[in-house]
Scaffold this motif. Structure first.
Motif, PDB file in Angstrom:
ATOM      1  N   GLN A 240      72.858  19.388  12.918  1.00 28.11           N
ATOM      2  CA  GLN A 240      72.841  19.625  11.486  1.00 28.11           C
ATOM      3  C   GLN A 240      73.121  21.093  11.177  1.00 28.11           C
ATOM      4  O   GLN A 240      73.798  21.419  10.207  1.00 28.11           O
ATOM      5  CB  GLN A 240      71.471  19.230  10.907  1.00 28.11           C
ATOM      6  CG  GLN A 240      71.169  17.740  11.009  1.00 28.11           C
ATOM      7  CD  GLN A 240      72.137  16.898  10.201  1.00 28.11           C
ATOM      8  OE1 GLN A 240      72.519  17.257   9.083  1.00 28.11           O
ATOM      9  NE2 GLN A 240      72.536  15.764  10.765  1.00 28.11           N
ATOM     10  N   SER A 241      72.584  21.964  11.997  1.00 27.37           N
ATOM     11  CA  SER A 241      72.777  23.409  11.844  1.00 27.37           C
ATOM     12  C   SER A 241      72.359  24.075  13.152  1.00 27.37           C
ATOM     13  O   SER A 241      71.898  23.406  14.074  1.00 27.37           O
ATOM     14  CB  SER A 241      71.936  23.945  10.679  1.00 27.37           C
ATOM     15  OG  SER A 241      70.553  23.692  10.917  1.00 27.37           O
ATOM     16  N   ASP A 242      72.529  25.393  13.236  1.00 21.30           N
ATOM     17  CA  ASP A 242      72.111  26.109  14.445  1.00 21.30           C
ATOM     18  C   ASP A 242      70.598  26.005  14.612  1.00 21.30           C
ATOM     19  O   ASP A 242      69.838  26.337  13.696  1.00 21.30           O
ATOM     20  CB  ASP A 242      72.516  27.582  14.342  1.00 21.30           C
ATOM     21  CG  ASP A 242      74.023  27.764  14.347  1.00 21.30           C
ATOM     22  OD1 ASP A 242      74.719  26.813  14.728  1.00 21.30           O
ATOM     23  OD2 ASP A 242      74.492  28.847  13.954  1.00 21.30           O
ATOM     24  N   TRP A 243      70.147  25.545  15.761  1.00 20.07           N
ATOM     25  CA  TRP A 243      68.714  25.313  15.952  1.00 20.07           C
ATOM     26  C   TRP A 243      68.111  26.024  17.158  1.00 20.07           C
ATOM     27  O   TRP A 243      66.894  25.970  17.381  1.00 20.07           O
ATOM     28  CB  TRP A 243      68.419  23.816  16.060  1.00 20.07           C
ATOM     29  CG  TRP A 243      69.226  23.054  17.086  1.00 20.07           C
ATOM     30  CD1 TRP A 243      70.323  22.285  16.845  1.00 20.07           C
ATOM     31  CD2 TRP A 243      68.990  22.964  18.500  1.00 20.07           C
ATOM     32  NE1 TRP A 243      70.790  21.726  18.014  1.00 20.07           N
ATOM     33  CE2 TRP A 243      69.984  22.123  19.050  1.00 20.07           C
ATOM     34  CE3 TRP A 243      68.027  23.502  19.343  1.00 20.07           C
ATOM     35  CZ2 TRP A 243      70.054  21.817  20.400  1.00 20.07           C
ATOM     36  CZ3 TRP A 243      68.084  23.210  20.709  1.00 20.07           C
ATOM     37  CH2 TRP A 243      69.096  22.374  21.215  1.00 20.07           C
ATOM     38  N   VAL A 244      68.921  26.730  17.931  1.00 17.78           N
ATOM     39  CA  VAL A 244      68.395  27.374  19.139  1.00 17.78           C
ATOM     40  C   VAL A 244      67.270  28.367  18.848  1.00 17.78           C
ATOM     41  O   VAL A 244      66.251  28.364  19.552  1.00 17.78           O
ATOM     42  CB  VAL A 244      69.533  28.045  19.942  1.00 17.78           C
ATOM     43  CG1 VAL A 244      68.970  29.009  20.996  1.00 17.78           C
ATOM     44  CG2 VAL A 244      70.391  26.994  20.636  1.00 17.78           C
TER      45      VAL A 244
END
Length: 322
Positions: A240-244
């Motif tokens: 969905q989006s950057d999650w790191v």
């Protein structure tokens, strides 16, 4: 004439191929005139091959290495800029990338399981033997018809994932029957199954729903390896989006919880063993805190990743003591 030697001696040939030297009196009657003609023919021949796509890869690599010089010298000999250099460079880069991906697939992924790869090994060996003299339009067709071709760009970055390698071997074993697996079965069954499992793992880490017992590698691996795995999960699966960044904080909390779970019982046991050295105190705050840690993390591996920050927060002072 050697194209590389010509292009690496640009100052000489820029002068000798200039109009002044080409039109010099009696130049064509001497050896220098014959050399000029040979160099002109070499440059123009390769320019013609570039337009047709019949340029040999070793010559194309030389041209690209001396790109600016080559363009200048061809302009002197033909009066026009050589065409198709950028397009040829793109095709060569694609060929090099696909060849690298295929070698990795055979050497790592096929070797890791019982996967038949004889034809692919023959293709790789054939390319190695004839790559220098292979024409560009032949090279770009070398991987046509390979069943695994469309999956290679996805598999390649996962070569460095310890987690995926384990997942891959398990999937191959579940799919395998008698004898080596055919490439068609790998493409139809193994790769899709491994991909679904990998993407499911990525989604569970992204959302925090991953159960800790399923991601023990977050504790077992060194931190730099854990971070690498998280980055690979994010970059090779839908998101969905950057999650790191958020996953990093949750994972660090998980690693701290694992330390607490391991150390607190050990500290209590040590106190019991050395009990005679301690004054009996029914209200020993440190002991009570350690017992609370034991109770809190008794079933840690059944918790989910998303709960770790809240679970660890009350015990950060205890972590400092340990």
């Amino acid at each position: 004439a050697d194209l590389g030697k010509i292009l690496s001696n640009e100052p000489i040939w820029s002068r000798l191929l200039s109009k002044k030297w080409l039109d010099a009196k009696n130049i064509k009657d001497c050896q220098l005139g014959a050399t000029q003609s040979t160099v002109q023919n070499t440059l123009n021949t390769h320019a013609h091959q570039l337009r047709l796509g019949t340029i040999q890869l070793m010559h194309l690599r030389t041209i690209l290495h001396f790109k600016q010089v080559y363009e200048q010298l061809v302009m002197l000999t033909s009066g026009e800029k050589p065409s198709n250099i950028e397009e040829s460079e793109r095709k060569l880069a694609n060929f090099d990338t696909e060849f690298k991906h295929l070698r990795t697939y055979v050497k790592l992924f096929c070797a890791a399981g019982n996967i038949e790869a004889v034809q692919l090994e023959h293709l790789i060996e054939d390319i190695r033997l004839h790559e220098d003299t292979m024409e560009l339009n032949v090279a770009v067709m070398k991987f046509e018809g390979l069943p695994v071709r469309r999956d290679l760009p996805w598999l390649y970055p996962l070569r460095s994932s310890e987690v995926f390698q384990t997942m891959w071997k398990e999937t191959v074993q579940k799919t395998g029957g008698q004898g080596p697996l055919k490439q068609e079965i790998v493409v139809a069954n193994v790769i899709p199954a491994a991909r679904r499992q990998w993407e499911s793992l990525a989604k569970s880490v992204e959302t925090g729903q991953a159960i800790l017992k399923d991601i023990r590698w977050c504790v077992d691996l060194a931190w730099n390896e854990v971070y690498h795995e998280l980055c690979l999960l994010e970059s090779t699966a839908p998101k969905q989006s950057d999650w790191v960044p958020e996953a990093v904080e949750r994972t660090k909390a998980m690693r701290l919880a694992a330390k607490l779970r391991e150390w607190a019982p050990s500290m209590l046991h040590l106190r019991d063993v050395l009990g005679e050295l301690f004054k009996a105190s029914p209200t020993d705050a440190c002991v009570e805190e350690l017992r609370r840690v034991v109770r809190e993390y008794e079933h840690m591996w059944e918790m989910n990743l998303g709960s770790m920050l809240d679970r660890v927060a009350p015990f950060r002072e205890t972590i400092g003591k340990l």
